[in-house]
Enzyme design. Sequence first.
Site, short mmCIF file in Angstrom:
data_model
loop_
_atom_site.label_atom_id
_atom_site.label_comp_id
_atom_site.label_asym_id
_atom_site.label_seq_id
_atom_site.Cartn_x
_atom_site.Cartn_y
_atom_site.Cartn_z
CB ALA A 71 37.35 47.03 41.60
CB THR A 72 36.41 45.23 46.61
OG1 THR A 72 37.61 44.44 46.32
CG2 THR A 72 35.60 44.48 47.75
CG ASN A 153 43.58 38.52 39.15
OD1 ASN A 153 42.59 37.92 38.44
ND2 ASN A 153 43.76 38.30 40.50
CD GLN A 181 44.67 42.93 37.17
OE1 GLN A 181 45.49 43.28 36.46
NE2 GLN A 181 44.71 42.89 38.28
CB ALA A 202 42.28 54.84 40.50
CG HIS A 203 45.10 50.22 43.48
ND1 HIS A 203 45.82 49.23 43.60
CD2 HIS A 203 43.71 49.85 43.56
CE1 HIS A 203 45.15 48.05 43.82
NE2 HIS A 203 43.84 48.47 44.10
CB THR A 239 31.80 63.74 51.78
OG1 THR A 239 30.66 64.17 52.77
CG2 THR A 239 32.51 65.00 51.42
CB CYS A 327 53.79 27.51 50.14
SG CYS A 327 54.05 25.79 50.34
#
Lengths: 406, 324
Positions: A71-72, A153, A181, A202-203, A239, A327
């Site tokens: 998606a990036t 997210n 999301q 997809a992930h 490809t 942090c």
Amino acid sequence: MKVYMDNNATTMTSPEVVEQMIPFFSEIYGNPNSLHKFGTQSRPALSSAIDQVYKAINASDKDDIVFTSCATESNNWVLQSVWIDKIVNGDKNHIVTTEVEHPSVLATCRFLEEQGVKVTYLPVNEEGIVEAHTVKSFITEKTALVSVMWANNETGMIFPIKEIGEICKAKSVLFHTDGVQAVGKIPVDMQDVHVDFMSMSAHKFHGPKGIGALYIKGSQELTPIMHGGSQMGGRRSGTLNVPYIVGMGKAIEMATENIEEKMTSISAKRDRLEDALLKVIPETFTVGKREHRTPNTILISIRGVEGEGMLWDLNRFGIGASTGSACASEDLEANTVMLAIGADNELAHTGIRLSLSRYTTDEEVDYVIQHFTEAVLRLRAISSSYALVKPTKGGEAGECHIPAHH
Amino acid sequence: MAKNDLIGESLWDAYSDKVTRLMNNPQHQGEISEEEAAERGNKLIVADFGAESCGDAVRLYWEIDPKDDKIVNSKFRSFGCGTAIASSDVMTELCIGKTVQEAVKITNIDVEFALRDNPETPAVPPQKMHCSVMAYDVIKKAAGLYLGVDSESFEEEIIVCECARVSLKTLKEVIKLNDLKSIEQITDYTKAGGFCKSCIKPGGHEEREWYLVDILRDTRREMDEEKMKAAAEAGTSGDFATMTLVQKIKAIDAVIDENVRQFLIMDGGNMEVIDIKDGGDYIDVYIRYIGACNGCASSTTGTLFAIESTLKEKLSDKIRVLPI
């Protein structure tokens, strides 16, 4: 016991998805663009994966869904190519987005600002969403693109994509949404909304990492950023990643089949977890109305317990969660979403995100309730926020001024 | 950026075993009440540093024997991440048994060192070094309360980078001595700015009074001024090699005015200095003839030779005069 509650970061690839992918590594490995049988052998699986993705988001056959690496890449493609098409080679100069987008949108917008583009970063309301009328009031005649995420997210908050789409349509401004999301978590129907471009990954829905897609309404103009052998109809060269496309097809099909049922089941577990934590642990709050959130997400703030410390204790119990606490970040920068929502900056230091999946079990929820509570008890016993003995006169410390980040 | 930076280091993997141990089981967490201290005839000092809204806060308890100012017992409470809790714990341990005057000498560097598993390996990754700074700040505050003085009075120098405890004085000296031109160089030479990065420029983790970008810019400006001053002094003493470009042009003009120009004007001509190129081995002076000199036969022979030898004699052997 190990419990994964960080499904907004990434998800387990479903075993069924992996199983579908495996033949396309060492058995059916030909290049689908080759003329011989080695290549053509993979084409039926590719076609069916494409069908699965179109069906999952109810895209029309006139639309394009182009597979990308993630998606990036999809977000970069839309922003950079709209810049080239409408700003460099057109008469526009303005992009509207929000303060709470994914870094792949925000960092690209900052890059475009360096190139001279005007970018408006819309603020969110106390629930963490950008309201449609806010978007409307910032669109000008020079606006080339509006880019607003479908769901956030960190909070899971769902943005009014249908309304924003109508506004963009009426104003003839291109509309992009980062759907990462949303797809696979809530119904996403491209016939129901007016969206020109939508990014997916997809992930986030139990598919493999390294594959995403960009939906392009009506196959409209968008200059490619990946030039080469004209794969994907010339829109995105490289490809074809056959096993991963097959995996994404299977994953999106599994995630979106009977999605209402899946949502009911996940949100029941989420609500049980949230209710229990809010009931058992005093001085705690969650962000956003549940019905406005993706069904799997909880962002909870626990007074007196710093986020990274909390993650540490959860990790000792085998629980994986996430925090926006400065942090816990490489650069000590507080999370922009947390800062944008505000809540007296507490969220920026005490926010813990628990994100479930359809694989989360009731036993896991029980385990998290028990150990989350234990962790809070231990850390509050150490916390200065819950100390009883007051400082010596003159030994008090003032409140903090967090420097503005924008 | 290089191979090791491609995926970075996992934050928690960079913690020492001791940090992990103390985070999991801090030895000195807790409180001491006024009554407990009074029962034993001791004085209680409780000092806060930081706030929940800042992301970390610590409360330090000292039970002090007023006879010899010795810290006989110490506890802490902390809102913070693992390294903040471990730092507070070790800080408390370092205080116990010391007099207040001795304790105030404990710095964040001592705290970090005490958290190491071995002397060579840092206890925390660079961005977490900041957590130990609060331990140092709260000690100063407690000591100030007990001794009835301003906690800032314990600081003898202006500390710009608290994580690495680098003073303004040191920074200026190192920049000047090594001709440093970038923040990266400053960090390489002094470690300042290499940890939480707040001191590099405004907008970081916390607001600072001094920033490295300003110190570098101001020090470079001071250096330039010093250089100019030195050059100006050299100019009056006639040391051509150390002059600035402007001074060189002025010196050449002065020599020409004094020794050459009158003869050119007498013949109905003149000349001007166009440019000077200092190539190391040679200093090329580009001149242009004006009026009758322009095209005069001797302008490339006798006159040129005369100008060049005068400049060589008066200013530098390296000078070559090139008419254009």
